[in-house]
Design a protein around this motif. Sequence first.
Motif: not given
Length: 184
Positions: A143-152, A176-179, A181-184
């Motif tokens: 979703x929008x943002x700059x934390x791990x697991x968020x995208x712009x 970013x690399x995610x597992x 399940x989509x977790x950073x």
Amino acid sequence: MRTCAGGPAARRRGSLVALWLGLLLGIAGPTPARADEPAAAQVTVETVWPPPGARLAAPLAGPSAVAVDRAGRVWVAEPQADRVIRLPDRAASTPRVATPEGALRRPLGLAAAPDGTLLVADTGNHRIVRLAPDGRIVATYGGPGDDPGEFERPAAVAAAPDGTFLVADTGNHRVQRLDAAGRP
């Protein structure tokens, strides 16, 4: 000259990033010939869609990415139409719209995951979408943002053989690399 996030320059950057990610993961690019295999004598270039000579009611809408899943189905991202389609086999004449209307916004990147699903960089919605082979959305990540697991404006996605995936998080200037399940 100014370009928007979905303009030609962004699409070129997204394509280059996807190629780079694929090469980094070792899942794209040329495969070296084995010593016991003869070198290829010629290269055949084939137009996959539309079939040569076909008259179409509507051509592809600015295709930006292509992926082939483990069953050999060919998927195409069409950011100008806000959708992903599956190309027909040679017997059919019309591509199948894979995603529900309004589900995606400017999808730029695709990757076939090892579990048979398709990962979509849903750029306009700032997320990654996982599609089942029938086109159903089975998961969304980010979703929008700059934390791990968020995208712009994620522009490209690459799937690794172990199920993890990498995302070219264009607006945040990172990968970013995610597992699985989509977790950073």
